[in-house]
Design a protein around this motif. Structure first.
Motif, short mmCIF file in Angstrom:
data_model
loop_
_atom_site.label_atom_id
_atom_site.label_comp_id
_atom_site.label_asym_id
_atom_site.label_seq_id
_atom_site.Cartn_x
_atom_site.Cartn_y
_atom_site.Cartn_z
N ALA A 97 -27.99 -41.48 -25.22
CA ALA A 97 -27.92 -40.10 -24.60
C ALA A 97 -26.46 -40.12 -25.27
O ALA A 97 -25.70 -39.24 -23.60
N GLY A 98 -25.86 -40.76 -25.35
CA GLY A 98 -24.41 -40.43 -25.95
C GLY A 98 -24.04 -42.04 -26.82
O GLY A 98 -24.27 -42.82 -26.73
N LEU A 123 -24.06 -39.54 -36.73
CA LEU A 123 -23.52 -40.45 -35.62
C LEU A 123 -24.44 -42.07 -36.34
O LEU A 123 -23.49 -42.74 -35.64
N GLU A 138 -34.45 -42.13 -33.75
CA GLU A 138 -35.79 -41.46 -32.21
C GLU A 138 -35.67 -40.24 -32.95
O GLU A 138 -34.04 -39.53 -32.73
N HIS A 145 -34.44 -37.11 -23.19
CA HIS A 145 -34.14 -36.57 -23.83
C HIS A 145 -34.08 -36.44 -25.63
O HIS A 145 -34.63 -37.45 -26.02
O1 TUI Z 1 -31.76 -41.47 -23.74
C1 TUI Z 1 -32.65 -40.58 -24.48
N1 TUI Z 1 -33.45 -40.24 -23.77
C2 TUI Z 1 -33.52 -40.21 -22.87
S1 TUI Z 1 -32.22 -40.82 -21.42
C3 TUI Z 1 -32.78 -40.56 -20.07
S2 TUI Z 1 -32.62 -40.71 -18.85
C4 TUI Z 1 -32.49 -39.20 -17.52
N2 TUI Z 1 -32.74 -38.05 -17.70
C5 TUI Z 1 -32.86 -37.48 -16.63
C6 TUI Z 1 -32.64 -37.41 -15.59
C7 TUI Z 1 -32.22 -38.67 -15.18
C8 TUI Z 1 -32.17 -39.20 -16.05
C9 TUI Z 1 -34.82 -39.34 -20.43
N3 TUI Z 1 -34.98 -39.61 -21.63
N4 TUI Z 1 -32.90 -41.17 -25.65
C10 TUI Z 1 -32.15 -41.93 -26.69
C11 TUI Z 1 -31.62 -40.89 -27.51
N5 TUI Z 1 -29.80 -40.32 -27.42
N6 TUI Z 1 -31.52 -40.06 -28.41
C12 TUI Z 1 -30.49 -38.99 -28.29
C13 TUI Z 1 -29.91 -40.21 -28.60
C14 TUI Z 1 -28.50 -39.60 -28.19
C15 TUI Z 1 -27.82 -37.99 -28.69
C16 TUI Z 1 -26.32 -38.04 -28.62
C17 TUI Z 1 -27.27 -40.07 -29.05
C18 TUI Z 1 -26.12 -40.23 -28.74
C19 TUI Z 1 -25.99 -39.35 -29.26
O2 TUI Z 1 -24.20 -38.85 -29.01
C20 TUI Z 1 -23.39 -37.23 -28.92
C21 TUI Z 1 -22.06 -37.98 -29.59
O3 TUI Z 1 -21.68 -38.22 -28.28
O4 TUI Z 1 -21.83 -38.07 -30.78
#
Ligand code: TUI
Length: 314
Positions: A97-98, A123, A138, A145
């Motif tokens: 998620a980042g 990315l 993924e 997410h």
């Molecule tokens: O992280 C996930 N899946 C998740 S994290 C999560 S935790 C949570 N959710 C709600 C409330 C409380 C806790 C639930 N599911 N998957 C890994 C993932 N990361 N998939 C996609 C990405 C990703 C998206 C954007 C990685 C990097 C990204 O970068 C954006 C950027 O900054 O360029």
């Protein structure tokens, strides 16, 4: 014997990661998966650094094998958790998620193997230049997410775009899924949903039962602002759909969403909780020990491989 280069890189028996799911992937599950020969991963989620440290120490008390921590980049404690994983000398860090780019040098200097999760080629290419050890590609079949591209389309594109080990995630349940991932060029897989139903997973039993009951069309995408979250359909998702239909404000979405994963995972509220699950939920039909899951996966890879070899008349 089912092995890839990833096994050597990480000193694990099988190239199978257990997804580092927030509130779900605790020390107990991670240690059980690592003991069984995969790579167990503790999900840090939004937990404060002292809780993550305690989880790492607990996992270490349960297994001598390597395990990982997943760092959720929307957590308010990102910097502190980086410090904890370095101090505790965790073998592997996965991120989600980042963009973890600015932390890679520091983590590599500490001897930690870093595998960011990516859901886009852009990315993946950016992170490949920062010295990461591999990438987890993924697809949008996974729970929680999600990005916008399916595993089938994403994995080969990332494999072609970077010169790094790629691990496939999203939509993988059995030996067929693992072989499909390897066919696409991956050197390993990450599985979340099936491990939610491991005996050692401490998530509320209602959560496990909801996954076991789910059929093929029972997950839905919720979310707004380009951020999508895959969960099992329930009253919460119907209320979310109602907000979408009347173009509700971001504040209303925020309010509906807050604390929902905890409600499902800890309190067992599968009606108004966020029951994150991948599309393979329909194939999960029982609770079984992590060791049994890994054994079944390895046996199935061998069985399915033989079936494929027979296609060539060998
Ligand atoms: O992280 C996930 N899946 C998740 S994290 C999560 S935790 C949570 N959710 C709600 C409330 C409380 C806790 C639930 N599911 N998957 C890994 C993932 N990361 N998939 C996609 C990405 C990703 C998206 C954007 C990685 C990097 C990204 O970068 C954006 C950027 O900054 O360029």
């Amino acid at each position: 014997m089912f092995k890839t280069d990833l096994c050597k890189i990480l000193d694990i028996e099988y190239p199978i990661f257990q997804g580092g799911m927030a509130w779900v992937a605790t020390a107990e599950l991670a240690a059980a998966v690592s003991e069984a020969g995969g790579l167990g991963i503790i999900g840090a989620g939004n937990a404060p650094p002292d809780v993550v440290r305690e989880q790492i120490r607990k996992a270490r008390s349960l297994t001598d094998k390597p395990f990982g921590v997943n760092l959720y980049y929307m957590s308010p404690f990102v910097e502190d958790i980086i410090k904890v994983v370095i101090e505790e000398k965790v073998a592997v860090l996965t991120t989600g998620a980042g963009n973890p780019g600015k932390h890679i040098v520091q983590l590599k200097e500490a001897g930690i193997k870093v595998f960011p999760v990516v859901s886009s080629v852009a990315l993946a290419k950016r992170l490949a230049r920062t010295g990461v050890d591999g990438l987890i590609a993924e697809g949008m079949e996974c729970g929680g997410h999600v990005g916008e591209i399916t595993t089938m389309a994403l994995v080969p594109q990332i494999v072609d775009a970077v010169d790094l080990p790629v691990i496939a995630a999203g939509g993988i349940y059995d030996g067929r899924g693992i072989l499909a991932a390897l066919s696409l060029g991956a050197v390993g897989v990450q599985m979340g949903t099936r491990f939610v139903c491991a005996t050692e997973c401490v998530v509320h039993k209602n959560y496990k039962e909801a996954i076991i009951k789910a059929k093929d069309r029972d997950t839905v995408l919720t979310g707004y602002n380009g951020h999508y979250v895959r969960v099992l359909r329930n009253k919460l998702t119907r209320m979310y759909e109602e907000l979408v239909s009347r173009n509700a404000s971001p504040e209303e979405f925020e309010k509906l969403g807050v604390g929902r994963l905890r409600a499902a995972a800890i309190d067992g509220d599968v009606v108004m909780g966020s029951v994150m699950s991948g599309q393979v939920a329909a194939m999960v039909n029982k609770i079984q020990p992590a060791q049994e899951i890994i054994n079944e996966l390895v046996e199935d890879v061998e069985k399915q491989m033989t079936r494929l070899q027979n296609l060539l008349g060998r």
